[in-house]
Scaffold this motif. Structure first.
Motif, PDB file in Angstrom:
ATOM      1  N   GLU A  17       0.831  -1.208   0.000  1.00  0.00           N
ATOM      2  CA  GLU A  17       0.000   0.000   0.000  1.00  0.00           C
ATOM      3  C   GLU A  17       0.864   1.257   0.000  1.00  0.00           C
ATOM      4  OE1 GLU A  17      -3.613   2.159   2.465  1.00  0.00           O
ATOM      5  OE2 GLU A  17      -2.865   0.232   3.181  1.00  0.00           O
ATOM      6  N   GLU A  18       1.924   1.243   0.805  1.00  0.00           N
ATOM      7  CA  GLU A  18       2.814   2.403   0.867  1.00  0.00           C
ATOM      8  C   GLU A  18       3.452   2.667  -0.498  1.00  0.00           C
ATOM      9  OE1 GLU A  18       6.322   3.964   3.812  1.00  0.00           O
ATOM     10  OE2 GLU A  18       6.438   1.886   3.141  1.00  0.00           O
ATOM     11  N   ARG A  19       3.910   1.620  -1.154  1.00  0.00           N
ATOM     12  CA  ARG A  19       4.524   1.782  -2.481  1.00  0.00           C
ATOM     13  C   ARG A  19       3.525   2.356  -3.480  1.00  0.00           C
ATOM     14  NH1 ARG A  19       7.830  -3.810  -2.637  1.00  0.00           N
ATOM     15  NH2 ARG A  19       9.642  -3.096  -1.483  1.00  0.00           N
ATOM     16  N   ALA A  20       2.297   1.866  -3.433  1.00  0.00           N
ATOM     17  CA  ALA A  20       1.275   2.366  -4.352  1.00  0.00           C
ATOM     18  C   ALA A  20       1.038   3.860  -4.127  1.00  0.00           C
ATOM     19  CB  ALA A  20      -0.024   1.586  -4.181  1.00  0.00           C
ATOM     20  N   LEU A  21       0.999   4.269  -2.880  1.00  0.00           N
ATOM     21  CA  LEU A  21       0.818   5.686  -2.581  1.00  0.00           C
ATOM     22  C   LEU A  21       2.036   6.509  -3.012  1.00  0.00           C
ATOM     23  CD1 LEU A  21      -0.884   5.426   0.919  1.00  0.00           C
ATOM     24  CD2 LEU A  21      -1.911   6.413  -1.140  1.00  0.00           C
ATOM     25  N   ARG A  22       3.228   5.955  -2.793  1.00  0.00           N
ATOM     26  CA  ARG A  22       4.454   6.683  -3.151  1.00  0.00           C
ATOM     27  C   ARG A  22       4.625   6.804  -4.667  1.00  0.00           C
ATOM     28  NH1 ARG A  22       7.464   8.091   1.097  1.00  0.00           N
ATOM     29  NH2 ARG A  22       7.334   6.844   2.977  1.00  0.00           N
ATOM     30  N   GLU A  23       4.051   5.873  -5.421  1.00  0.00           N
ATOM     31  CA  GLU A  23       4.151   5.945  -6.873  1.00  0.00           C
ATOM     32  C   GLU A  23       3.454   7.192  -7.413  1.00  0.00           C
ATOM     33  OE1 GLU A  23       2.832   2.296  -8.596  1.00  0.00           O
ATOM     34  OE2 GLU A  23       4.592   1.194  -7.895  1.00  0.00           O
ATOM     35  N   GLN A  24       2.487   7.662  -6.682  1.00  0.00           N
ATOM     36  CA  GLN A  24       1.849   8.921  -7.040  1.00  0.00           C
ATOM     37  C   GLN A  24       2.776  10.039  -6.570  1.00  0.00           C
ATOM     38  OE1 GLN A  24      -2.257   9.211  -5.771  1.00  0.00           O
ATOM     39  NE2 GLN A  24      -2.285   7.013  -5.411  1.00  0.00           N
ATOM     40  N   SER A  25       2.799  11.091  -7.306  1.00  0.00           N
ATOM     41  CA  SER A  25       3.630  12.222  -6.895  1.00  0.00           C
ATOM     42  C   SER A  25       3.119  12.747  -5.559  1.00  0.00           C
ATOM     43  CB  SER A  25       3.554  13.319  -7.944  1.00  0.00           C
ATOM     44  OG  SER A  25       4.178  14.482  -7.470  1.00  0.00           O
ATOM     45  N   HIS A  27       2.977  15.599  -4.623  1.00  0.00           N
ATOM     46  CA  HIS A  27       2.205  16.812  -4.865  1.00  0.00           C
ATOM     47  C   HIS A  27       0.787  16.501  -5.308  1.00  0.00           C
ATOM     48  CE1 HIS A  27       6.414  17.959  -5.014  1.00  0.00           C
ATOM     49  NE2 HIS A  27       6.023  19.169  -4.625  1.00  0.00           N
ATOM     50  N   ARG A  28       0.565  15.289  -5.793  1.00  0.00           N
ATOM     51  CA  ARG A  28      -0.762  14.943  -6.277  1.00  0.00           C
ATOM     52  C   ARG A  28      -1.578  14.157  -5.257  1.00  0.00           C
ATOM     53  NH1 ARG A  28      -0.227  12.304 -12.009  1.00  0.00           N
ATOM     54  NH2 ARG A  28       1.050  10.923 -10.769  1.00  0.00           N
ATOM     55  N   LEU A  29      -0.999  13.838  -4.138  1.00  0.00           N
ATOM     56  CA  LEU A  29      -1.755  13.117  -3.119  1.00  0.00           C
ATOM     57  C   LEU A  29      -2.785  14.052  -2.497  1.00  0.00           C
ATOM     58  CD1 LEU A  29       0.952  11.065  -1.183  1.00  0.00           C
ATOM     59  CD2 LEU A  29      -0.634  10.232  -2.906  1.00  0.00           C
ATOM     60  N   THR A  30      -3.959  13.527  -2.306  1.00  0.00           N
ATOM     61  CA  THR A  30      -4.995  14.302  -1.633  1.00  0.00           C
ATOM     62  C   THR A  30      -4.663  14.357  -0.144  1.00  0.00           C
ATOM     63  OG1 THR A  30      -6.376  12.388  -1.138  1.00  0.00           O
ATOM     64  CG2 THR A  30      -6.729  13.469  -3.296  1.00  0.00           C
ATOM     65  N   PRO A  31      -5.271  15.259   0.579  1.00  0.00           N
ATOM     66  CA  PRO A  31      -5.042  15.278   2.034  1.00  0.00           C
ATOM     67  C   PRO A  31      -5.375  13.932   2.680  1.00  0.00           C
ATOM     68  CG  PRO A  31      -6.107  17.297   1.354  1.00  0.00           C
ATOM     69  CD  PRO A  31      -6.083  16.399   0.148  1.00  0.00           C
ATOM     70  N   GLU A  32      -6.411  13.271   2.192  1.00  0.00           N
ATOM     71  CA  GLU A  32      -6.777  11.959   2.738  1.00  0.00           C
ATOM     72  C   GLU A  32      -5.701  10.923   2.438  1.00  0.00           C
ATOM     73  OE1 GLU A  32      -8.885  13.730   0.654  1.00  0.00           O
ATOM     74  OE2 GLU A  32     -10.152  14.510   2.262  1.00  0.00           O
ATOM     75  N   GLU A  33      -5.111  10.985   1.235  1.00  0.00           N
ATOM     76  CA  GLU A  33      -4.049  10.038   0.881  1.00  0.00           C
ATOM     77  C   GLU A  33      -2.778  10.307   1.696  1.00  0.00           C
ATOM     78  OE1 GLU A  33      -5.103   9.051  -3.769  1.00  0.00           O
ATOM     79  OE2 GLU A  33      -4.148  10.966  -3.276  1.00  0.00           O
ATOM     80  N   ARG A  34      -2.468  11.574   1.926  1.00  0.00           N
ATOM     81  CA  ARG A  34      -1.306  11.894   2.767  1.00  0.00           C
ATOM     82  C   ARG A  34      -1.515  11.391   4.190  1.00  0.00           C
ATOM     83  NH1 ARG A  34      -1.151  16.506  -0.563  1.00  0.00           N
ATOM     84  NH2 ARG A  34      -2.424  17.746   0.861  1.00  0.00           N
ATOM     85  N   GLU A  35      -2.721  11.542   4.708  1.00  0.00           N
ATOM     86  CA  GLU A  35      -3.018  11.026   6.052  1.00  0.00           C
ATOM     87  C   GLU A  35      -2.929   9.505   6.062  1.00  0.00           C
ATOM     88  OE1 GLU A  35      -3.507  10.315   9.832  1.00  0.00           O
ATOM     89  OE2 GLU A  35      -3.098  12.299   9.019  1.00  0.00           O
ATOM     90  N   ARG A  36      -3.417   8.871   5.013  1.00  0.00           N
ATOM     91  CA  ARG A  36      -3.328   7.407   4.932  1.00  0.00           C
ATOM     92  C   ARG A  36      -1.871   6.969   4.898  1.00  0.00           C
ATOM     93  NH1 ARG A  36      -4.538   2.953   6.974  1.00  0.00           N
ATOM     94  NH2 ARG A  36      -3.985   1.205   5.659  1.00  0.00           N
ATOM     95  N   MET A  37      -1.031   7.711   4.184  1.00  0.00           N
ATOM     96  CA  MET A  37       0.399   7.396   4.121  1.00  0.00           C
ATOM     97  C   MET A  37       1.002   7.465   5.526  1.00  0.00           C
ATOM     98  SD  MET A  37       3.135   6.698   2.281  1.00  0.00           S
ATOM     99  CE  MET A  37       3.065   7.320   0.624  1.00  0.00           C
ATOM    100  N   ARG A  38       0.662   8.498   6.264  1.00  0.00           N
ATOM    101  CA  ARG A  38       1.178   8.616   7.642  1.00  0.00           C
ATOM    102  C   ARG A  38       0.675   7.451   8.509  1.00  0.00           C
ATOM    103  NH1 ARG A  38       0.613  14.103   6.259  1.00  0.00           N
ATOM    104  NH2 ARG A  38      -1.532  14.214   7.009  1.00  0.00           N
ATOM    105  N   ALA A  39      -0.591   7.071   8.334  1.00  0.00           N
ATOM    106  CA  ALA A  39      -1.151   5.959   9.112  1.00  0.00           C
ATOM    107  C   ALA A  39      -0.452   4.650   8.760  1.00  0.00           C
ATOM    108  CB  ALA A  39      -2.656   5.852   8.865  1.00  0.00           C
TER     109      ALA A  39
END
Length: 80
Positions: A17-25, A27-39
């Motif tokens: 899941e972390e890799r999938a999120l990191r594959e997105q720039s 700058h393009r992560l939504t606030p919800e995706e950034r929070e999910r990355m932190r979680a």
């Protein structure tokens, strides 16, 4: 009762899941995706900590099943 293999499976899922999120720039992560990355990062820290606890307990003749998930604040406070 948690086995090391269960923890490793959870780590694998979180890393995927972390890799999938990191594959997105970033700058393009939504606030919800950034929070999910932190979680995800916090959960990974807890999983690795639990696995280390279990292995240390086993190495010193103690019951690995007595290891407990520590709070994110405690786990993230460790020095690297």
């Amino acid at each position: 009762m948690t086995q090391d293999s269960d923890i490793l499976e959870r780590i694998t899922a979180l890393v995927t899941e972390e890799r999938a999120l990191r594959e997105q720039s970033e700058h393009r992560l939504t606030p919800e995706e950034r929070e999910r990355m932190r979680a995800v990062e916090r959960s990974l820290d807890q999983c690795w900590d639990l696995l280390r606890q279990r292995r240390a307990r086993d190495e010193y003749g103690q019951d690995p099943d007595d290891a407990e998930v520590r709070s994110t604040s405690q786990v993230e406070g460790y020095r690297q």
